[in-house]
Design an enzyme around this catalytic site. Structure first.
Site, short mmCIF file in Angstrom:
data_model
loop_
_atom_site.label_atom_id
_atom_site.label_comp_id
_atom_site.label_asym_id
_atom_site.label_seq_id
_atom_site.Cartn_x
_atom_site.Cartn_y
_atom_site.Cartn_z
N CYS A 193 -6.47 7.43 4.80
CA CYS A 193 -5.80 7.77 6.07
C CYS A 193 -6.15 9.19 6.50
CB CYS A 193 -4.28 7.62 5.93
SG CYS A 193 -3.47 7.98 7.49
N LYS B 231 -8.10 1.93 -1.30
CA LYS B 231 -8.74 1.78 0.01
C LYS B 231 -9.22 3.16 0.44
CE LYS B 231 -8.05 -0.28 4.60
NZ LYS B 231 -8.00 0.85 5.51
N GLY C 139 -8.62 -5.68 10.92
CA GLY C 139 -7.48 -4.98 11.50
C GLY C 139 -7.40 -5.22 12.99
N GLN D 100 0.83 -1.21 0.00
CA GLN D 100 0.00 0.00 0.00
C GLN D 100 0.86 1.26 0.00
OE1 GLN D 100 -2.13 1.88 3.36
NE2 GLN D 100 -4.00 1.30 2.30
N GLY E 140 -13.87 -2.84 8.83
CA GLY E 140 -14.36 -2.03 9.94
C GLY E 140 -15.13 -2.81 10.98
N ASP E 141 -14.54 -2.87 12.18
CA ASP E 141 -15.23 -3.37 13.37
C ASP E 141 -15.59 -4.85 13.31
OD1 ASP E 141 -15.23 -0.74 14.58
OD2 ASP E 141 -16.71 -0.21 13.06
C1 LIG Z 1 -3.15 1.59 14.27
C2 LIG Z 1 -3.83 1.63 12.94
C3 LIG Z 1 -3.07 1.84 11.80
C4 LIG Z 1 -3.69 1.87 10.55
N1 LIG Z 1 -2.92 2.03 9.44
C5 LIG Z 1 -3.51 2.02 8.20
C6 LIG Z 1 -2.71 2.08 7.03
O1 LIG Z 1 -1.49 2.14 7.07
N2 LIG Z 1 -3.38 2.08 5.84
C7 LIG Z 1 -4.75 2.01 5.74
O2 LIG Z 1 -5.29 2.00 4.64
N3 LIG Z 1 -5.51 1.90 6.84
C8 LIG Z 1 -4.92 1.89 8.05
N4 LIG Z 1 -5.70 1.74 9.17
C9 LIG Z 1 -7.14 1.46 9.01
C10 LIG Z 1 -7.38 -0.06 8.99
O3 LIG Z 1 -6.77 -0.67 7.88
C11 LIG Z 1 -8.88 -0.41 8.98
O4 LIG Z 1 -9.47 0.03 7.78
C12 LIG Z 1 -9.62 0.23 10.16
O5 LIG Z 1 -8.88 0.08 11.36
C13 LIG Z 1 -11.00 -0.42 10.37
O6 LIG Z 1 -10.89 -1.81 10.53
P1 LIG Z 1 -10.81 -2.56 11.97
O7 LIG Z 1 -12.00 -2.10 12.77
O8 LIG Z 1 -10.87 -4.02 11.57
O9 LIG Z 1 -9.53 -2.16 12.61
C14 LIG Z 1 -5.10 1.73 10.43
C15 LIG Z 1 -5.86 1.56 11.59
C16 LIG Z 1 -5.25 1.50 12.84
C17 LIG Z 1 -6.10 1.29 14.06
#
Ligand SMILES: Cc1cc2nc3c(=O)[nH]c(=O)nc-3n(C[C@H](O)[C@H](O)[C@H](O)COP(=O)(O)O)c2cc1C
Length: 308
Positions: free
Chosen positions: A100, A139, A224, A70, A201-202
């Protein structure tokens, strides 16, 4: 389950890009648990263009497959350069970060800031697409804010430009990580798209995977935070034999030692150990030890004190 462009994945579970977290050791562990695809943390295209060692270190190791690299940035030529660089390094898929929200990234006009600048986002997609032979994904979030929601429009244009899949984290940038992701919005994206849709997400439990796949029609589920300290949600969903908890914690740490060296691994592992400890009844009393971890012996000692 559809392919992402020319890439066939063995299942529909994806490890999310997590800056500072989804390093090679976490990706290795997630693959051991069976995820179909892992993303690198977001990598600065400028850093690659300027030959910045740190940006390169964040990437992936040789023979790590399947891997999606990415990138983030806002200059179409620099983004195309970085994308080609990672294709040459063996990335199976390239992803552009349009989601982001952190000020360091958005203030440069990159990441979620591009959701407010569709013209520039499309110019980046077009430039990167032309530079690549491997599949390209993007994304994104729903938009900068509820008043500026434009994910359906950006997705339409991205699909026209030849993007092979779209990942949606259905929150606005201004929400950061607060509230709940709104998966109803993903359903609308799915209805207008011919390319695969990845939902993020979540997702916290294996049942969330099953429910979100069936209710919202996502082709792939990206996980994530829910996977941190709980890779077992993958084996539960895939119905593969469960891996032993203490062995898994030790293996994750050993992967980190191999990649980062013991001292750095011990520091970095602190963010995982507190999450792993939640599986045990005496988590609270062990938290202090977890925060003082200085190497493998400390970890083994801590694992010996755990009440299963
Ligand atoms: C600590 C952290 C770092 C993240 N870094 C990125 C990243 O580098 N690139 C990206 O597209 N999303 C990033 N995200 C977003 C996650 O990829 C994901 O879309 C978001 O956390 C929602 O999913 P989850 O609830 O399963 O964590 C990050 C999220 C967190 C919490």
């Amino acid at each position: 389950m559809p392919n992402i462009g020319s890439v066939a994945l063995k299942n529909n579970i994806i490890l999310a890009p997590l800056a500072g977290v989804s390093d090679y050791p976490l990706r290795q562990l997630s693959r051991d648990f069976g995820v179909g695809l892992t993303y690198t943390e977001m990598i600065s295209a400028e850093g690659i263009y300027r030959n910045n060692h740190k940006s390169k270190h964040f990437t992936f190791v040789k023979n790590e497959h399947p891997i999606c690299a990415q990138i983030f940035g806002n200059n179409p030529d620099v983004m195309a350069y970085a994308a080609s660089y990672f294709e040459d390094q063996g990335a199976d898929i390239i992803d552009i970060n349009f989601g982001c929200p952190v000020p360091k990234v958005a203030k440069q006009g990159s990441g979620a800031a591009l959701a407010r600048n569709t013209k520039q986002a499309v110019a980046i997609i077009s430039s990167v697409r032309k530079a690549l032979s491997v599949p390209l994904t993007i994304k994104m979030r729903l938009g900068w804010s509820a008043a500026e929601e434009n994910y359906l429009e950006l997705s339409r244009q991205a699909e026209k430009e030849g993007v092979n899949a779209i990942c949606l984290h259905p929150r606005y940038a201004t929400q950061m990580y607060t509230g709940q992701s709104n998966w109803d919005k993903l359903l609308l994206l799915k209805q207008q798209s011919k390319i695969p849709i990845i939902g993020s997400g979540d997702i916290k439990k294996s049942i969330d995977i099953t429910n979100h796949l069936s209710q919202y029609g996502a082709d792939y589920i990206m996980i994530g935070r829910g996977l941190l300290g709980n890779p077992w949600l993958i084996s539960e969903y895939l119905q593969t034999p469960p891996k032993h908890i203490k062995d898994t914690i030790e293996l994750h740490f050993k992967y980190m030692v191999d990649f980062h060296g013991e001292a750095k691994a011990a520091k970095l592992f602190r963010k995982f150990i507190s999450k792993y400890l939640k599986h045990f009844s005496n988590a609270k009393e062990l938290k202090g030890l977890g925060n003082k971890l200085s190497g493998l012996l400390d970890l083994q000692n801590l694992l010996g004190l755990i009440n299963v």
